[in-house]
Each structure stands twice: as C-alpha cells, then as structure tokens.
Design a protein around this motif. Structure first.
Motif, PDB file in Angstrom:
ATOM      1  N   ASN A 257      -1.670 -77.533  44.098  1.00 28.80           N
ATOM      2  CA  ASN A 257      -1.906 -77.252  45.246  1.00 28.80           C
ATOM      3  C   ASN A 257      -0.927 -76.874  46.489  1.00 28.80           C
ATOM      4  O   ASN A 257      -0.538 -77.605  46.573  1.00 28.80           O
ATOM      5  CB  ASN A 257      -2.641 -77.429  46.104  1.00 28.80           C
ATOM      6  CG  ASN A 257      -5.076 -77.089  45.798  1.00 28.80           C
ATOM      7  OD1 ASN A 257      -5.283 -75.794  45.067  1.00 28.80           O
ATOM      8  ND2 ASN A 257      -4.772 -78.562  44.590  1.00 28.80           N
ATOM      9  N   VAL A 258      -0.935 -75.433  47.240  1.00 25.83           N
ATOM     10  CA  VAL A 258       0.138 -75.477  47.700  1.00 25.83           C
ATOM     11  C   VAL A 258      -1.228 -74.952  49.521  1.00 25.83           C
ATOM     12  O   VAL A 258      -2.102 -74.278  49.838  1.00 25.83           O
ATOM     13  CB  VAL A 258       1.265 -74.274  48.071  1.00 25.83           C
ATOM     14  CG1 VAL A 258       1.366 -73.170  48.846  1.00 25.83           C
ATOM     15  CG2 VAL A 258       1.659 -73.946  46.641  1.00 25.83           C
TER      16      VAL A 258
ATOM     17  N   ASN B 212       3.230 -88.217  52.368  1.00 27.76           N
ATOM     18  CA  ASN B 212       1.974 -88.419  52.196  1.00 27.76           C
ATOM     19  C   ASN B 212       0.533 -88.397  51.428  1.00 27.76           C
ATOM     20  O   ASN B 212      -0.466 -88.815  52.202  1.00 27.76           O
ATOM     21  CB  ASN B 212       1.836 -90.044  53.688  1.00 27.76           C
ATOM     22  CG  ASN B 212       3.735 -90.120  53.838  1.00 27.76           C
ATOM     23  OD1 ASN B 212       4.015 -90.504  52.990  1.00 27.76           O
ATOM     24  ND2 ASN B 212       3.225 -90.667  55.249  1.00 27.76           N
ATOM     25  N   GLY B 213       0.588 -87.207  50.877  1.00 32.24           N
ATOM     26  CA  GLY B 213      -0.412 -86.581  51.176  1.00 32.24           C
ATOM     27  C   GLY B 213      -1.090 -85.467  52.066  1.00 32.24           C
ATOM     28  O   GLY B 213      -2.121 -85.250  52.412  1.00 32.24           O
ATOM     29  N   PHE B 214      -0.525 -85.175  53.014  1.00 32.73           N
ATOM     30  CA  PHE B 214      -0.766 -85.228  54.542  1.00 32.73           C
ATOM     31  C   PHE B 214      -0.254 -83.609  55.150  1.00 32.73           C
ATOM     32  O   PHE B 214       1.224 -83.673  54.568  1.00 32.73           O
ATOM     33  CB  PHE B 214      -1.072 -85.759  55.204  1.00 32.73           C
ATOM     34  CG  PHE B 214      -1.906 -86.781  55.430  1.00 32.73           C
ATOM     35  CD1 PHE B 214      -3.078 -86.122  55.493  1.00 32.73           C
ATOM     36  CD2 PHE B 214      -1.654 -88.054  54.761  1.00 32.73           C
ATOM     37  CE1 PHE B 214      -4.315 -87.478  55.786  1.00 32.73           C
ATOM     38  CE2 PHE B 214      -3.097 -89.083  55.050  1.00 32.73           C
ATOM     39  CZ  PHE B 214      -4.510 -89.173  55.177  1.00 32.73           C
TER      40      PHE B 214
ATOM     41  N   LYS C  20      -5.564 -82.299  52.171  1.00 33.45           N
ATOM     42  CA  LYS C  20      -6.382 -80.898  51.805  1.00 33.45           C
ATOM     43  C   LYS C  20      -7.690 -80.623  51.941  1.00 33.45           C
ATOM     44  O   LYS C  20      -8.323 -79.365  50.953  1.00 33.45           O
ATOM     45  CB  LYS C  20      -5.907 -81.296  50.246  1.00 33.45           C
ATOM     46  CG  LYS C  20      -7.021 -81.826  48.942  1.00 33.45           C
ATOM     47  CD  LYS C  20      -6.182 -82.283  47.433  1.00 33.45           C
ATOM     48  CE  LYS C  20      -6.731 -83.605  46.336  1.00 33.45           C
ATOM     49  NZ  LYS C  20      -5.634 -82.852  45.602  1.00 33.45           N
ATOM     50  N   ASN C  21      -8.804 -81.632  52.320  1.00 36.88           N
ATOM     51  CA  ASN C  21     -10.251 -81.286  51.734  1.00 36.88           C
ATOM     52  C   ASN C  21     -10.305 -80.808  53.398  1.00 36.88           C
ATOM     53  O   ASN C  21     -11.753 -81.179  53.589  1.00 36.88           O
ATOM     54  CB  ASN C  21     -10.868 -82.781  52.146  1.00 36.88           C
ATOM     55  CG  ASN C  21     -10.355 -83.390  50.043  1.00 36.88           C
ATOM     56  OD1 ASN C  21     -10.887 -82.050  49.559  1.00 36.88           O
ATOM     57  ND2 ASN C  21     -10.449 -84.561  50.378  1.00 36.88           N
ATOM     58  N   GLY C  22      -9.590 -81.191  54.472  1.00 31.30           N
ATOM     59  CA  GLY C  22      -9.825 -80.748  55.741  1.00 31.30           C
ATOM     60  C   GLY C  22     -10.144 -81.646  56.782  1.00 31.30           C
ATOM     61  O   GLY C  22     -10.022 -81.642  57.571  1.00 31.30           O
ATOM     62  N   ASN C  23      -9.807 -82.758  56.434  1.00 27.37           N
ATOM     63  CA  ASN C  23      -9.807 -83.706  57.565  1.00 27.37           C
ATOM     64  C   ASN C  23      -8.809 -83.846  57.770  1.00 27.37           C
ATOM     65  O   ASN C  23      -7.284 -84.019  58.001  1.00 27.37           O
ATOM     66  CB  ASN C  23      -9.986 -84.964  56.765  1.00 27.37           C
ATOM     67  CG  ASN C  23     -11.119 -85.241  55.334  1.00 27.37           C
ATOM     68  OD1 ASN C  23     -12.499 -84.739  56.114  1.00 27.37           O
ATOM     69  ND2 ASN C  23     -10.742 -85.334  54.274  1.00 27.37           N
TER      70      ASN C  23
END
Length: 660
Positions: free
Chosen positions: A262-263, A323-325, A343-346
């Motif tokens: 995912n981008v 870091n995945g954000f 990526k989940n919108g948090n």
C-alpha cells in the motif's frame, strides 16, 4: 536585554533540514545566518549528540543548505569547494564523515539535481532539471559544428531573447521556466551512467523509496501548452527501470509506501471548494489500484504548516512515513502541530503547545525532534515526548525586549474570531500610540503568536501592532477558508470589525493615526482597504494585486488561481474581475501609500504595483513605489539581507512621516 533593531535579523540563526541519524544517536541539521558584508546567506551543517545535547559545526563551506545521510553513515551534500563556477549544468556532491574532518568531492552529476535518493552503495535516483528547448539547441549546435561550410546567420543567437510555448512560462523564485521539467533519472557514480526514466514533458516530485530499495513511488504530471492541476501517482521498478501509474486525476501532494502493498497519499479532488479544498489521506493498493479515503470527514484541516513568520530560511521534513505511520504537520487556528496516522485511519496528535513546527524527525520509540518557533522565541530544536516539549538547542539565546502577543476575541456575522495585539515596548498607559493593522498573505495562511521580526521592530519603536485571521484564512476548515467570489467583501468586513474592537479595548491606540500593511493577499487587501475606507492615515502595500485581469494573464499561477478564487475569467465574467480589482476604486483613495514590489516576483508581478501607484499619483494622492531588483515574492522572508533592511526602512520612514 536588547531592543529589536531594523537589522536585528543579522544576528539571528535560522535552523532547518533536521535529520535523526540512522543510529538515532545524533541529530544533523543546518544553521544559516546573514552575511551583510557579502549581502548573502551562509549555510552550515551541524551535529548534535543526543546524549550530551552538545552541538558542533560539521561543515564550514558556508554553502551547505541541505544534505542526506548515506548508507555508510556519511553525509552527502551539494557544494562547490573549488569555486570554479563552471557554466555547464552540473552538480557536485561532497561527502563528509559525521565524526568530523574535511569534506571531499565524491562525484559530479552532469545535470542540475533537485533531489537525490540512494538505492545502493553506488546507485542513486535523482530528480534533475531538464529543458527540451535547451536540448534541441544543443543538438542543432552539434549538427552545425559538423557542417563543412558555415551558413549565414539568420538570427541573433546571443540569447538576448526568450521564447514561451506554455503556461506557466515563469515561476516565482526560479525565473523563466518554459519547458523546464523535474525529470527522474537513474545514476551510477562508478560508471557515470545517467539514464532518464521519465519523458521530456513530465514533471516529477515527491520521490520516495520502499524499505528494500527495489521500488520508488513518485508524483508527476505530464503536459504541453498548459500545466494541469491534477497529477498521477506512479510506482517505479528500479531494477527494470519501468513504472506504472496507480492513481490519477487528483491533486496529489505526497505519496509514500506505508507497507509492501500500500501507498499512503495526500490529495484533494478540488470538487467542493476548489483550491481551498483541504487534503484528504488515501490508501492506494499497489496491486489492484483501489483507492480508499482513510481520514474521517470531521478532520477538516490543511495537513500543512501555514503559520506566517519572517524568521525562517530553509525548510526540512514535515511529511514522511516512518514506523508504519504517516507523520505530518497540521495548522489549527493559529498554530502548527504534529500528527501521525496509520493505514487504518487511526490518527493521533503528538503535541499541544501553540507555535509552529517547521520541520521534524521521529525515532523508533516515537520521540519527536523538531525545529520550532515557541514562546515568542526564534527557531530552536525541541524534544517532544508524551505531549511535553523541551528545548534542547540554544543557537538563538540573545535576550530581547519583546512585546507579548495578547489575544482579543471578537464576533462578526455570528462567527467567533481571535485577534492579536502587541503593545509598544515600554508601554505607558498615559500615552496614545499609532497602530498598524497587519494583514497576512495567502489568503489561506494564518498569523499566530510566533516570533515575527517586523512586528517586534514596530512594537519596539512605539507602535501598536494588531492582526487577525479573517475568513479566507487557514486553520479552521475548508468552509471558513472559502471566500471564492467574495474577495474584499466578508474578509474586509472581518478586518474592519477587528479594528473597531482593538480601538474599543485598547484606548491607548490613537484611532486618528492608524496604518494598514500587508503583502501578497495582504497587499491586495491593503489596496482594497484604501479604496473603501479613509480611516487609515498611511498604508504599505507589498507584492500586491491591483487588477484581477492582469493578475490572471501575467503571473505564474494567475490563470488557475484567479479563475478559482474570483470565480470568473476575462471571457466568462469580465465585470466580476473588475469589481474585485482594487485599482477600480483608486479614484476614491485618500490614504498616502507606499508600494513595494520586486522585479522578479512572478507571483504578483511588478505591473500590479505600478498600476496602483500610477492611479494614486494621477489622483494626486501621496504615493511612493519602491522596486527591488533581483528579488522575488519572498523578499521579506529570504531576500538579500541589505534589501530586507532597506525594505523595512522604507516602510518605517513612511509610517513615521504620516503617523508621527
């Protein structure tokens, strides 16, 4: 305690390009300063040990305005240590060990490089300037040189002419850019192979790499004739040197890999509020190309830093994935803060203190290091952890006599606003003082409570300075920022109501000795105000707009900005453009006004100032036009030091004459 003088910024240090070392033990950043003797700026790379918090200068070439960290931990930067000043389009890259020592020339690229990413020990991806016209001329010259019999010249090839084939054909702070493109290249420093990966009509920006350096994602748009406002997101297979488009027909400002599939991207479709539309955040699946918006519509902010100040010089990271954000800055009311989203919108806000985050980086534990403007101080580095912010650098430690920025709340049309008032330094409650209404640019920017040299200078010299963020400003959502087709109406009314409130709440402001000043949109509003009220005894209009038709036809962004913001073109509704043009009302002006423009400001070109100046002189209104050679739209923020001093002196002398 020192007073803020007209040239005080010669003592300021400007910080930027903050980067946390790969081992997370050191910070690297640039420190810039003015050199009045050379009338220029100097830039150097600094290193801070995060354990001791001690900093030292790493380079002293005075030209190191940016850098990257290589895989081996060394720093790579652009400079010209030999001072040969070659005329060819080349870029020299120097390497220096962070432990110190001399920098040495590592390699030279036969192109003007704007961005560089390392993909292996010897390989890089580059964004570099390419111009199709220049390449055709080189080819023609090579063919002529091969001819046995020289032909008679049919034209003067001394290059004292320019040819335009597209819009925009020039760009503020850059100059003539006709058919210029930021082209993507592969470069091998060992073999000196330089391979173009995009064609000669494609402009590329926002280049990022995945974790294993096998792919890159970049944003681009391709055009001839007229630059579009929409762009594409593309994935490059580095080994194959081929790419495919995974998203298009939106205005993308940033894209990066958030995981292997995912981008994550910032973009707007501009369908509801045009150019005022705030970004949304999207997740793009690189396999099936599905696009999903992951930010709740309730998060209606700009996802950028639009806090105005004149004490910045270089930039740095303010949007990146780690870091995945996705980390980004966001403007709220009067300040810029740091956010992160997965990526989940948090989404999570990482700091709460008012001010401006100018650039930042994050370590593996989520600790933030930021160059920021806080507490009415100049730029410094702060450590942000668990919402607490602690200053860890002391480059600007001089103590000044400053005016504290006081908040003043008011209402207009049922909307609540926050205004700001700075009392004169050494304020005497028994005296009356002249006041200056300062209007910000944009209009989609904000004024806040951060350090502003120009405002502090006037406060140090016996003036009230007051400012607010009228409708059209950033930080309060897209509906608040939307003044399309209303320029000079609701925004002007907000500013006048605020001025009334200042006079009501601060009886020491002499309402018979008021001035208005501003640049860009603030220059437009100054021009508009003097044609709609005589309450100001003096005015200073800078890099302004006078005529919406000429702004549309002559400037680098005019053809799309005026169309969008005024909701008219010269062919669809000329009368509306004329209605919103301040020069239309010049016959009503009584206010003595100084106009300041730069001859290379293609954002609000010099004819705008000339029109207003000529109109006032025709109607026998005192006026002065000051034109700075070799400067652009950024004169007040990054112009040559002596020009910046002269600019403030011109304004100060004008106000002193008419207000005191």
């Amino acid at each position: 305690m020192k007073n803020i003088k007209i040239d005080e910024f010669k003592n300021f240090k400007f910080l930027g390009n903050l980067h946390l070392a790969n081992d997370e033990k050191n910070l690297f950043y640039t420190v810039s300063n003015m050199n009045l003797e050379k009338n220029s700026y100097e830039h150097r790379i600094y290193k801070m040990n995060l354990e001791t918090k001690k900093s030292f200068m790493l380079t002293n070439g005075a030209k190191e305005s940016s850098f990257i960290e290589l895989f081996d931990g060394n720093l790579l930067f652009v400079s010209d240590r030999e001072n040969k000043n070659e005329k060819e389009d080349i870029t020299k890259f120097y390497k220096i060990c962070p432990c110190g020592g001399e920098a040495f020339l590592d390699f030279t690229v036969p192109a003007l490089v704007n961005d560089i990413k390392q993909i292996s020990d010897n390989e890089f991806l580059l964004l570099a300037n390419f111009n199709r016209q220049k390449e055709l001329e080189k080819l023609e010259k090579e063919l002529k040189d091969k001819e046995e019999k020289p032909k008679e010249k049919l034209y003067d090839d001394s290059k004292d002419y320019l040819v335009a084939t597209e819009i925009p054909f020039w760009n503020n702070a850059v100059g003539f850019t006709n058919e210029d493109r930021n082209r993507l290249y592969y470069f091998n420093k060992e073999t000196m192979e330089l391979t173009a990966l995009t064609d000669d009509i494609t402009d590329v920006y926002s280049l990022e790499l995945n974790d294993d350096f096998t792919k890159a994602v970049f944003v681009s748009n391709s055009y001839t004739g007229k630059m579009p406002l929409v762009s594409d997101v593309n994935i490059l297979d580095i080994s194959l040197k081929t790419f495919e488009t995974i998203a298009k027909e939106m205005s993308f400002s940033y894209a990066n890999f958030i995981d292997n599939k995912n981008v994550i991207a910032m973009a707007t479709d501009m369908k509801e509020y045009g150019l005022n539309e705030n970004n949304n955040i999207y997740l793009i699946n690189t396999e099936n190309k599905e696009i999903q918006k992951i930010v709740n519509d309730n998060f209606d902010m700009c996802m950028n830093n639009s806090v105005g100040s004149d004490v910045r010089l270089t930039s740095g990271k303010h949007t990146f994935v780690k870091n995945g954000f996705l980390y980004f800055t966001n403007t709220e009311v009067n300040s810029a803060y740091i956010y992160k989203i997965d990526k989940n919108g948090n989404i999570e806000k990482l700091n709460e203190k008012q001010g401006s985050i100018d650039c930042f980086d994050v370590n593996s534990k989520g600790i933030v290091y930021a160059v920021a403007l806080k507490d009415n101080n100049l730029q410094e580095i702060y450590k942000i952890e668990n919402l607490s912010e602690n200053r860890i650098s002391f480059h600007n430690d001089e103590k000044y006599t400053l005016s504290e920025v006081e908040e003043l709340r008011f209402e207009n049309d049922g909307i609540g606003f926050i205004g700001y008032v700075m009392k004169p330094v050494d304020f005497d409650p028994n005296k009356k003082y002249p006041g200056i209404l300062h209007v910000h640019g944009g209009p989609k920017t904000v004024f806040g409570k951060v350090f502003h040299h120009e405002m502090q200078f006037f406060a140090n010299n016996g003036y009230f300075v007051f400012f607010t963020n009228p409708r059209g400003s950033d930080g309060r959502g897209k509906m608040f920022a939307d003044i399309r087709g209303k320029y000079g109406e609701i925004d002007f009314d907000d500013l006048m109501k605020f001025t009334d409130k200042v006079i009501e709440n601060y009886p020491n402001v002499d309402e018979n000795n008021l001035a208005i000043m501003g640049g860009s949109y603030g220059g437009f509003m100054t021009n508009w105000a003097i044609g709609h009220t005589n309450r100001f005894k003096a005015a200073c209009s800078q890099r302004s707009i006078a005529n919406m038709t000429t702004e549309f036809l002559l400037t680098d962004i005019g053809y799309y900005f005026i169309d969008d913001q005024i909701s008219a073109t010269p062919w669809s509704n000329y009368e509306k453009l004329w209605y919103h043009s301040p020069v239309r009302y010049a016959n009503k002006v009584k206010t003595p006004t100084i106009f300041i423009h730069s001859d290379e400001d293609y954002r609000c070109w010099i004819p705008e100032g000339i029109q207003m100046f000529s109109a006032l002189k025709y109607h026998d209104v005192p006026a002065r036009l000051v034109m700075f050679k070799g400067e652009n739209h950024e004169l007040s923020r990054s112009g040559k030091p002596l020009h910046r001093i002269r600019r403030i002196k011109e304004i100060f002398d004008w106000f002193e004459n008419y207000l005191k």
